[in-house]
Enzyme design. Structure first.
Site, PDB file in Angstrom:
ATOM      1  N   ASN A 157      -2.590  11.589 -34.430  1.00 19.49           N
ATOM      2  CA  ASN A 157      -2.097  11.955 -35.754  1.00 19.49           C
ATOM      3  C   ASN A 157      -2.551  10.889 -36.747  1.00 19.49           C
ATOM      4  O   ASN A 157      -1.985   9.797 -36.788  1.00 19.49           O
ATOM      5  CB  ASN A 157      -0.556  12.046 -35.696  1.00 19.49           C
ATOM      6  CG  ASN A 157       0.046  12.427 -37.036  1.00 19.49           C
ATOM      7  OD1 ASN A 157      -0.670  12.750 -37.978  1.00 19.49           O
ATOM      8  ND2 ASN A 157       1.367  12.386 -37.123  1.00 19.49           N
ATOM      9  N   TRP A 158      -3.570  11.221 -37.525  1.00 23.03           N
ATOM     10  CA  TRP A 158      -4.124  10.236 -38.471  1.00 23.03           C
ATOM     11  C   TRP A 158      -3.252  10.094 -39.715  1.00 23.03           C
ATOM     12  O   TRP A 158      -3.504   9.246 -40.554  1.00 23.03           O
ATOM     13  CB  TRP A 158      -5.552  10.634 -38.879  1.00 23.03           C
ATOM     14  CG  TRP A 158      -6.561  10.542 -37.767  1.00 23.03           C
ATOM     15  CD1 TRP A 158      -6.333  10.150 -36.476  1.00 23.03           C
ATOM     16  CD2 TRP A 158      -7.960  10.830 -37.846  1.00 23.03           C
ATOM     17  NE1 TRP A 158      -7.505  10.201 -35.749  1.00 23.03           N
ATOM     18  CE2 TRP A 158      -8.526  10.609 -36.569  1.00 23.03           C
ATOM     19  CE3 TRP A 158      -8.799  11.263 -38.879  1.00 23.03           C
ATOM     20  CZ2 TRP A 158      -9.879  10.802 -36.294  1.00 23.03           C
ATOM     21  CZ3 TRP A 158     -10.149  11.470 -38.609  1.00 23.03           C
ATOM     22  CH2 TRP A 158     -10.684  11.231 -37.325  1.00 23.03           C
ATOM     23  N   LYS A 159      -2.268  10.986 -39.858  1.00 25.30           N
ATOM     24  CA  LYS A 159      -1.362  10.967 -41.018  1.00 25.30           C
ATOM     25  C   LYS A 159      -2.164  10.948 -42.325  1.00 25.30           C
ATOM     26  O   LYS A 159      -3.255  11.511 -42.370  1.00 25.30           O
ATOM     27  CB  LYS A 159      -0.378   9.796 -40.909  1.00 25.30           C
ATOM     28  CG  LYS A 159       0.353   9.799 -39.559  1.00 25.30           C
ATOM     29  CD  LYS A 159       1.550   8.916 -39.512  1.00 25.30           C
ATOM     30  CE  LYS A 159       2.151   8.969 -38.114  1.00 25.30           C
ATOM     31  NZ  LYS A 159       3.367   8.209 -37.979  1.00 25.30           N
ATOM     32  N   HIS A 191       7.468  17.137 -37.848  1.00 25.42           N
ATOM     33  CA  HIS A 191       7.378  15.680 -37.665  1.00 25.42           C
ATOM     34  C   HIS A 191       8.485  15.003 -38.481  1.00 25.42           C
ATOM     35  O   HIS A 191       8.831  15.466 -39.570  1.00 25.42           O
ATOM     36  CB  HIS A 191       5.991  15.198 -38.128  1.00 25.42           C
ATOM     37  CG  HIS A 191       5.722  13.776 -37.739  1.00 25.42           C
ATOM     38  ND1 HIS A 191       6.252  12.710 -38.427  1.00 25.42           N
ATOM     39  CD2 HIS A 191       4.996  13.240 -36.721  1.00 25.42           C
ATOM     40  CE1 HIS A 191       5.852  11.585 -37.847  1.00 25.42           C
ATOM     41  NE2 HIS A 191       5.091  11.887 -36.804  1.00 25.42           N
ATOM     42  N   GLU A 233       8.534  12.523 -40.323  1.00 33.74           N
ATOM     43  CA  GLU A 233       8.163  12.132 -41.697  1.00 33.74           C
ATOM     44  C   GLU A 233       8.246  13.334 -42.632  1.00 33.74           C
ATOM     45  O   GLU A 233       8.566  13.194 -43.812  1.00 33.74           O
ATOM     46  CB  GLU A 233       6.760  11.495 -41.698  1.00 33.74           C
ATOM     47  CG  GLU A 233       6.807  10.098 -41.090  1.00 33.74           C
ATOM     48  CD  GLU A 233       5.528   9.642 -40.396  1.00 33.74           C
ATOM     49  OE1 GLU A 233       4.474  10.254 -40.599  1.00 33.74           O
ATOM     50  OE2 GLU A 233       5.613   8.653 -39.634  1.00 33.74           O
ATOM     51  N   GLU A 253       9.909  12.490 -29.922  1.00 38.57           N
ATOM     52  CA  GLU A 253       9.577  11.346 -30.757  1.00 38.57           C
ATOM     53  C   GLU A 253      10.838  10.698 -31.323  1.00 38.57           C
ATOM     54  O   GLU A 253      11.336  11.112 -32.379  1.00 38.57           O
ATOM     55  CB  GLU A 253       8.725  11.821 -31.937  1.00 38.57           C
ATOM     56  CG  GLU A 253       7.405  12.410 -31.522  1.00 38.57           C
ATOM     57  CD  GLU A 253       6.331  12.021 -32.514  1.00 38.57           C
ATOM     58  OE1 GLU A 253       5.353  11.425 -32.078  1.00 38.57           O
ATOM     59  OE2 GLU A 253       6.509  12.269 -33.713  1.00 38.57           O
ATOM     60  N   GLY A 290       6.162   4.132 -35.693  1.00 41.04           N
ATOM     61  CA  GLY A 290       5.600   3.172 -36.637  1.00 41.04           C
ATOM     62  C   GLY A 290       6.312   1.826 -36.673  1.00 41.04           C
ATOM     63  O   GLY A 290       6.086   1.018 -37.561  1.00 41.04           O
ATOM     64  N   SER A 347       5.010   4.518 -31.458  1.00 40.03           N
ATOM     65  CA  SER A 347       4.454   3.185 -31.172  1.00 40.03           C
ATOM     66  C   SER A 347       3.719   3.099 -29.831  1.00 40.03           C
ATOM     67  O   SER A 347       3.801   2.090 -29.127  1.00 40.03           O
ATOM     68  CB  SER A 347       5.553   2.111 -31.253  1.00 40.03           C
ATOM     69  OG  SER A 347       6.058   2.026 -32.565  1.00 40.03           O
TER      70      SER A 347
HETATM   71  P1  PGA Z   1       3.045   5.760 -34.313  1.00 34.56           P
HETATM   72  O1  PGA Z   1       3.275   7.239 -34.866  1.00 34.56           O
HETATM   73  O2  PGA Z   1       2.231   5.881 -33.069  1.00 34.56           O
HETATM   74  O3  PGA Z   1       2.325   5.060 -35.424  1.00 34.56           O
HETATM   75  O4  PGA Z   1       4.396   5.191 -34.039  1.00 34.56           O
HETATM   76  C1  PGA Z   1       3.697   8.218 -33.989  1.00 34.56           C
HETATM   77  C2  PGA Z   1       3.988   9.500 -34.679  1.00 34.56           C
HETATM   78  O5  PGA Z   1       3.793   9.698 -35.851  1.00 34.56           O
HETATM   79  O6  PGA Z   1       4.428  10.408 -34.044  1.00 34.56           O
END
Ligand code: PGA
Length: 253
Positions: free
Chosen positions: A9-11, A96, A98, A166, A172, A212
């Site tokens: 996931n490059w966000k 997700h 976010e 998650e 993050g 993470s």
């Molecule tokens: P991360 O993100 O690996 O940077 O913690 C994971 C995610 O967005 O699911």
């Protein structure tokens, strides 16, 4: 045997030039890891050029969107629909944390999006996780959401979804959950799926861990038979890190 899957996931990162460099590096570094599925989720604006860039014979390297709207078309400024994604991406990340935190998405939105994605023949990667590590009872919310999801999708679609466990506190933060902790939650998820659907479906569905993930902790997760892969955010932008993660999973598969 469930086939391992790694979602990158490059966000909201990468310019077009950076995305092309990264995808080219993925193609070069990951092309031999054929025991695993790898799903790359760049920002949606880069999906079309990424689809052009991906060669047809890298069948284990697929594209996914990070989000989608549940309506098919119309006056929804700024949104994208499954009709737009259909010939470009094969997967869509849904729900997700976010999206839930910054864009107020609810479980109802998640359910609608899952059905829209399934109806279009794409594969939803559905994210579920508790907010806080301290409140283990909050995990009940994940199980409730899982029940809601299974109540609102067709039986014939059950096996088509992928779930990503998650824990929000691990995303993050550099503080991943342990493999044992994640496997315990995922096993409980499978119990709920067995009740809502069947034991066979619960055993066939792929459930990933995310939060993470790095090369130094990947063995934690992949060593757990309940966990079928990982959803990687930050580390998926670093080619050496991501290659190591894929290499370790491919080797174990
Ligand atoms: P991360 O993100 O690996 O940077 O913690 C994971 C995610 O967005 O699911």
């Amino acid at each position: 045997m469930r086939r391992p899957i790694i979602v990158a996931n490059w966000k909201m990162n990468t310019t077009l030039a950076e995305a092309e460099i990264l995808l080219t590096a993925y193609k070069n570094q990951l092309r031999h890891y054929k025991n695993i599925d790898i799903v790359v989720c760049p920002p949606c604006i880069w999906l079309a050029p990424m689809a052009e860039n991906l060669s047809r014979n890298l069948i284990h390297l697929k594209l996914g969107a990070q989000n989608v709207y549940f309506e098919d078309k119309g006056a929804y400024t700024g949104e994208i629909s499954v009709r737009m994604l259909k010939n470009i991406a094969q997967y869509v990340i849904i729900g997700h944390s976010e999206r839930r935190k910054y864009f107020n998405e609810t479980i109802i939105d998640t359910v609608k999006k899952i059905n829209t994605v399934l109806n279009a023949g794409l594969t939803p990667i559905v994210c579920l996780g508790e907010q806080s590590k301290m409140m283990r009872s909050r995990r009940n919310l994940i199980f409730k959401e899982l029940e809601i999801i299974f109540k609102h999708i067709k039986n014939t679609d059950f096996e088509k979804i992928i779930i990503a466990y998650e824990p929000v506190w691990a995303i993050g933060t550099g503080r991943a959950a342990t493999g044992a902790y994640s496997a315990e939650v995922i096993s409980k998820m499978r119990e709920i799926i067995a009740q809502q659907a069947s034991e066979k479906i619960a055993q066939n569905i792929r459930i990933l861990y995310g939060g993470s993930v790095e090369s130094k902790n990947i063995s934690e997760f992949i060593g757990q038979p309940a966990i079928d892969g990982v959803l990687v955010g930050g580390a998926s932008l670093k080619i050496r890190e991501f290659t190591k993660i894929c290499e370790i999973i491919n080797h174990r598969a």
